[in-house]
Design an enzyme around this catalytic site. Structure first.
Site: not given
Length: 265
Positions: A52, A83, A137, A140-141, A144-145
């Site tokens: 990003q 990102h 952050f 989260h990454e 989630k991923h």
């Protein structure tokens, strides 16, 4: 242009077991409908490496805080930052919040300085995790991923090392700057030219994501053995786009609500 320095990050790619899914929660902590539901989650088809452009993302912000990369004055990032590295399906959906350990910051303690520079949060809001919590952050990454790609990328540490290595190897900032697409608050650039510059460098067609006519994100798509392939989704940018220069927020202002909320992908 000064090229980004490439830290010596070397790690073996580890292999984990098969994936199973768990419920995902939205940024407000409430359960949300997944593009790929728990019952539908399956082995993913390819990776998307999303980088990003901070000045565009930071234009959403109205306030500042210590954690946000938007608020570092002369030290605010003037290069594309990571990102995420996302496992995706060919039908446009993706797996989310697969089984695996919760994020543990100590697992990536040796990477924190590099992550803070090249994979910073650009938000003052905490992001949702897959365990009904709010956190970093990076949490989260990973949850989630990263948990959904662990059959290829391995554990938490290896996931972040893999993403960093891909980011430095395929340096989007360097490619675009060398092609003459440099930050400017007056110039408009042909989005086709930006795509062509990346195609010439990497022999793959990227996906561009824009915000109000400004380039916000570039996504490079790769097979599970990290060879380039075209992305499934089309770019959403207009014919001409801006690549704005940084207008850093006043870091002395108290933290406040972001217009767009927390980073959520």
């Amino acid at each position: 242009m000064t090229s980004l320095s490439i830290p010596m990050i070397l790690a073996s790619v580890l292999f984990a077991g098969l994936l199973t899914a768990v419920e995902v929660n939205g940024d407000n902590g409430a359960a949300v409908e997944l593009v790929a539901t728990v019952a539908e989650q399956r082995e993913f088809d390819y990776f998307a490496l999303a980088v990003q452009w901070p000045p565009t993302y930071c234009s959403k912000s109205t306030k500042c805080c210590d954690q946000s990369g938007c608020c570092r004055g002369e030290d605010s990032p003037t290069w594309f930052t990571i990102h995420g590295l996302w496992p995706d399906y060919n039908d446009g959906s993706w797996p989310s919040c697969c089984s695996g350990p919760a994020f543990d910051e100590t697992e990536i303690s040796s990477l924190l300085n590099v992550l803070d520079k090249y994979w910073p949060t650009l938000s003052c809001s905490k992001t949702s995790t897959c365990h009904n919590k709010k956190g970093l952050f990076w949490a989260h990454e990973w949850e989630k991923h990263g948990t959904c790609s662990s059959a290829v990328t391995g554990d938490e540490y290896s996931y972040f090392v893999t993403a960093l290595n891909l980011y430095f190897k395929y340096n989007v900032t360097e490619v675009l700057f060398d092609a003459g697409y440099v930050p400017s608050n007056s110039e408009m650039y042909p989005s086709g030219g930006i795509i062509a510059a990346i195609e010439n460098a990497f022999h793959t067609t990227p996906q561009l994501v824009c915000l109000k006519g400004a380039l916000e994100e570039v996504r490079l798509c790769l097979t599970k053995d990290f060879k380039f392939r075209d992305c499934v989704a089309a770019s959403d940018c207009p014919e001409y786009v801006s690549l704005p220069a940084f207008a850093s927020l006043d870091a002395t202002k108290p933290a406040g609500r972001l217009i767009s909320g927390a980073e959520s992908s």
